[in-house]
Design a protein around this motif. Structure first.
Motif, PDB file in Angstrom:
ATOM      1  N   UNK A 162      26.518 -11.003  28.850  1.00  6.73           N
ATOM      2  CA  UNK A 162      26.213 -11.949  27.771  1.00  6.73           C
ATOM      3  C   UNK A 162      25.996 -11.266  26.415  1.00  6.73           C
ATOM      4  N   UNK A 163      25.696  -9.969  26.406  1.00  3.04           N
ATOM      5  CA  UNK A 163      25.495  -9.301  25.128  1.00  3.04           C
ATOM      6  C   UNK A 163      26.799  -9.182  24.343  1.00  3.04           C
ATOM      7  N   UNK A 164      27.941  -9.424  24.997  1.00  2.15           N
ATOM      8  CA  UNK A 164      29.237  -9.351  24.321  1.00  2.15           C
ATOM      9  C   UNK A 164      29.735 -10.724  23.833  1.00  2.15           C
ATOM     10  N   UNK A 165      28.948 -11.755  24.040  1.00  3.47           N
ATOM     11  CA  UNK A 165      29.325 -13.115  23.648  1.00  3.47           C
ATOM     12  C   UNK A 165      28.744 -13.416  22.280  1.00  3.47           C
ATOM     13  N   UNK A 166      29.409 -14.051  21.347  1.00  5.34           N
ATOM     14  CA  UNK A 166      30.768 -14.554  21.520  1.00  5.34           C
ATOM     15  C   UNK A 166      31.787 -13.436  21.323  1.00  5.34           C
ATOM     16  N   UNK A 167      32.855 -13.494  22.071  1.00  6.11           N
ATOM     17  CA  UNK A 167      33.940 -12.544  21.880  1.00  6.11           C
ATOM     18  C   UNK A 167      34.562 -12.790  20.514  1.00  6.11           C
ATOM     19  N   UNK A 198      34.866  -9.583  33.969  1.00  4.41           N
ATOM     20  CA  UNK A 198      33.881  -8.555  33.716  1.00  4.41           C
ATOM     21  C   UNK A 198      33.698  -7.649  34.939  1.00  4.41           C
ATOM     22  N   UNK A 199      34.069  -8.148  36.117  1.00  2.00           N
ATOM     23  CA  UNK A 199      33.933  -7.304  37.307  1.00  2.00           C
ATOM     24  C   UNK A 199      34.858  -6.098  37.230  1.00  2.00           C
ATOM     25  N   UNK A 200      35.980  -6.212  36.523  1.00  2.00           N
ATOM     26  CA  UNK A 200      36.902  -5.091  36.365  1.00  2.00           C
ATOM     27  C   UNK A 200      36.200  -3.882  35.753  1.00  2.00           C
ATOM     28  N   UNK A 201      35.186  -4.124  34.908  1.00  2.00           N
ATOM     29  CA  UNK A 201      34.474  -3.044  34.216  1.00  2.00           C
ATOM     30  C   UNK A 201      33.093  -2.763  34.814  1.00  2.00           C
ATOM     31  N   UNK A 244      42.688  -4.168  17.132  1.00  2.00           N
ATOM     32  CA  UNK A 244      41.993  -3.510  18.244  1.00  2.00           C
ATOM     33  C   UNK A 244      41.651  -4.479  19.358  1.00  2.00           C
ATOM     34  N   UNK A 245      41.311  -5.708  18.984  1.00  2.42           N
ATOM     35  CA  UNK A 245      40.981  -6.726  19.978  1.00  2.42           C
ATOM     36  C   UNK A 245      41.368  -8.081  19.421  1.00  2.42           C
ATOM     37  N   UNK A 246      42.267  -8.753  20.126  1.00  5.64           N
ATOM     38  CA  UNK A 246      42.629 -10.123  19.772  1.00  5.64           C
ATOM     39  C   UNK A 246      42.267 -10.966  20.985  1.00  5.64           C
ATOM     40  N   UNK A 247      41.210 -11.765  20.844  1.00  2.81           N
ATOM     41  CA  UNK A 247      40.696 -12.539  21.970  1.00  2.81           C
ATOM     42  C   UNK A 247      40.869 -14.039  21.765  1.00  2.81           C
ATOM     43  N   UNK A 248      41.447 -14.437  20.647  1.00  6.56           N
ATOM     44  CA  UNK A 248      41.710 -15.837  20.390  1.00  6.56           C
ATOM     45  C   UNK A 248      43.186 -16.129  20.652  1.00  6.56           C
TER      46      UNK A 248
END
Length: 98
Positions: free
Chosen positions: A17-22, A1-4, A77-81
């Motif tokens: 934490x507002x983005x959890x769960x991914x 998250x530091x990257x952003x 768009x987003x694959x996080x698993x």
């Protein structure tokens, strides 16, 4: 998250934490033989969409459902698993195609 920039001064350390769960995010787009009928850009794991002559699911256009080659496009768009499995079932005029 530091990257952003979530660890920059002034940002709450719990902001991430507002983005959890991914979750994975896919978009389903539908084109009939004549035109683009719309798309669904939703994070729900299981979805059901319908296109009828007088009504359709949000994001899709109602109208006649012409015979011919239809196109269903799945955009990732987003694959996080670690794995992602999906199935598409099409029901129409008494026939099921998978």
């Amino acid at each position: 998250m530091s990257k952003y920039g979530y660890d920059e001064p002034g940002n709450s350390s719990d902001l991430w934490k507002k983005y959890i769960p991914l979750q994975n995010l896919l978009t389903l787009s539908v084109d009939d033989p004549l035109r683009h009928r719309g798309n669904a850009h939703r994070p729900e794991m299981q979805q059901e969409h319908w296109l009828g002559s007088s009504a359709a699911s949000p994001g899709f256009l109602a109208g006649d459902n012409p015979a011919g080659m239809w196109r269903i496009t799945v955009s990732l768009h987003a694959v996080v698993t670690e794995t992602l499995v999906y199935q598409i079932h099409v029901l129409g005029e008494g026939a099921i195609y998978a």
